[in-house]
Design a protein around this motif. Structure first.
Motif, PDB file in Angstrom:
ATOM      1  N   CYS A  83     -10.030   4.696   2.045  1.00  0.00           N
ATOM      2  CA  CYS A  83      -8.267   4.486   1.840  1.00  0.00           C
ATOM      3  C   CYS A  83      -7.798   5.847   2.413  1.00  0.00           C
ATOM      4  O   CYS A  83      -8.172   6.917   2.265  1.00  0.00           O
ATOM      5  CB  CYS A  83      -8.042   4.600   0.357  1.00  0.00           C
ATOM      6  N   TRP A 112       0.916  -1.233   0.020  1.00  0.00           N
ATOM      7  CA  TRP A 112      -0.021   0.013   0.061  1.00  0.00           C
ATOM      8  C   TRP A 112       0.863   1.115  -0.014  1.00  0.00           C
ATOM      9  O   TRP A 112       0.709   2.300  -0.869  1.00  0.00           O
ATOM     10  CB  TRP A 112      -1.138   0.028   1.467  1.00  0.00           C
ATOM     11  N   CYS A 168      -6.187   7.877  -0.486  1.00  0.00           N
ATOM     12  CA  CYS A 168      -7.015   8.607  -1.643  1.00  0.00           C
ATOM     13  C   CYS A 168      -8.556   8.630  -1.496  1.00  0.00           C
ATOM     14  O   CYS A 168      -9.074   9.099  -2.575  1.00  0.00           O
ATOM     15  CB  CYS A 168      -6.441   7.843  -2.773  1.00  0.00           C
ATOM     16  N   CYS A 224      -5.504   3.390  -5.680  1.00  0.00           N
ATOM     17  CA  CYS A 224      -4.183   4.016  -5.843  1.00  0.00           C
ATOM     18  C   CYS A 224      -2.826   3.118  -5.596  1.00  0.00           C
ATOM     19  O   CYS A 224      -1.754   3.561  -5.550  1.00  0.00           O
ATOM     20  CB  CYS A 224      -4.055   5.294  -4.621  1.00  0.00           C
ATOM     21  N   CYS A 258      -5.976  -0.891  -1.824  1.00  0.00           N
ATOM     22  CA  CYS A 258      -6.807  -0.044  -2.373  1.00  0.00           C
ATOM     23  C   CYS A 258      -6.721  -0.104  -3.913  1.00  0.00           C
ATOM     24  O   CYS A 258      -5.766   0.061  -4.593  1.00  0.00           O
ATOM     25  CB  CYS A 258      -6.488   1.549  -2.093  1.00  0.00           C
TER      26      CYS A 258
HETATM   27 ZN    ZN Z   1      -6.284   4.551  -2.246  1.00  0.00          ZN
END
Ligand code: ZN
Length: 274
Positions: A245, A178, A248, A272, A269
């Motif tokens: 998230c 992430w 984003c 992103c 996510c």
């Molecule tokens: Zn995201």
């Protein structure tokens, strides 16, 4: 399940009390855990002086002035209790020094404890084929580029492969991907140069921050029950199914999703992570 930061915190906690101490007595309460204990465990450790504590991947190490070191793995539910007020039926190995008691407690018994020759530790069983330590200097973007080259396997599964990086588990792979904005299903061989450059610091940071959080729990070792509490880290994706998230949501509306890879959950996510 204990991951690298919990093992590191455990080792640091044990070191506060065990480093430099002489082992007066070793009590073995059952034949083994996931594997049998070495038959000469008591003989090998009684009277030995602990010369240092360490960690390799998710294994803890207790070095002694004898030719062999203790290697332990916490499995799914293992922990060391220091100076427990009461014995517990899941205390499988108990080590006494002149001043403290250390009990390896593991209700599910997926953990284990063994002895390894100090001089040949790097080539000992599970260590022989391990890649560079997740927190070590040898882990670099170049190493990952070479290890990933031409691979069609998902990058998430490659990062869980201990031959590529030693010590990473499910939680921290999800978190590192992430942070580096890499889609967990992306073929490892397709991960770009800029993504690889982000991935190594992301791995170091998620582990380092969790170890720092764990450090604050070390004082718990001094409590009468001596329980090591697993610390609650604030995760960005792990376990956050359908949550916004943290990066984003406001701009792209990203929502954390759960998928299954290699039989285990992955959180990421889709907006992103590319
Ligand atoms: Zn995201």
């Amino acid at each position: 399940m204990p991951e690298l930061p919990e093992v590191e915190t455990t080792v640091r906690g044990l070191a506060l009390y065990l480093d430099g101490a002489r082992i007066e007595r070793v009590t073995v309460n059952r034949p083994g855990m996931r594997r049998p204990f070495p038959p000469d465990l008591m003989q090998a450790l009684t009277g030995a002086t602990v010369t240092g504590l360490g960690r390799r991947a998710k294994y803890g190490l207790i070095h002694t002035d004898r030719a062999r070191s203790v290697v332990f793995h916490l499995g799914m539910s293992g922990r060391w209790r220091i100076d427990p007020a009461e014995p517990d039926r899941h205390d499988h190995v108990v080590i006494d020094t002149a001043t403290n008691r250390f009990a390896l407690n593991d209700p599910r018994r997926f953990g284990w404890l063994d002895l390894a020759d100090e001089a040949a530790l790097e080539s000992w069983g599970p260590f022989a084929a391990m890649g560079p330590e997740a927190l070590g200097e040898a882990l670099s973007a170049q190493h990952l580029r070479a290890a990933f080259r031409g691979r069609k396997q998902a990058v998430k599964l490659c990062l869980l492969d201990q031959r590529i990086v030693a010590g990473l588990g499910n939680i921290y792979v999800c978190e590192a991907l992430w942070r580096a904005q890499i889609h967990p299903r992306k073929a490892a061989g397709k991960v770009t140069g800029p993504q690889l450059a982000r991935l190594v610091p992301a791995i170091r940071d998620v582990l380092g921050e969790s170890i720092a959080d764990g450090g604050s729990t070390l004082r718990d070792y001094a409590q009468p029950d001596g329980n090591l509490g697993y610390f609650a880290t604030r995760f960005d994706v792990y376990g956050r199914t359908d949550a916004p998230c943290h990066r984003c949501h406001e701009t792209l509306g990203g929502i954390v999703r759960r998928i299954v890879q290699g039989g285990r959950s992955t959180w990421f996510c889709p907006k992103c992570q590319k």
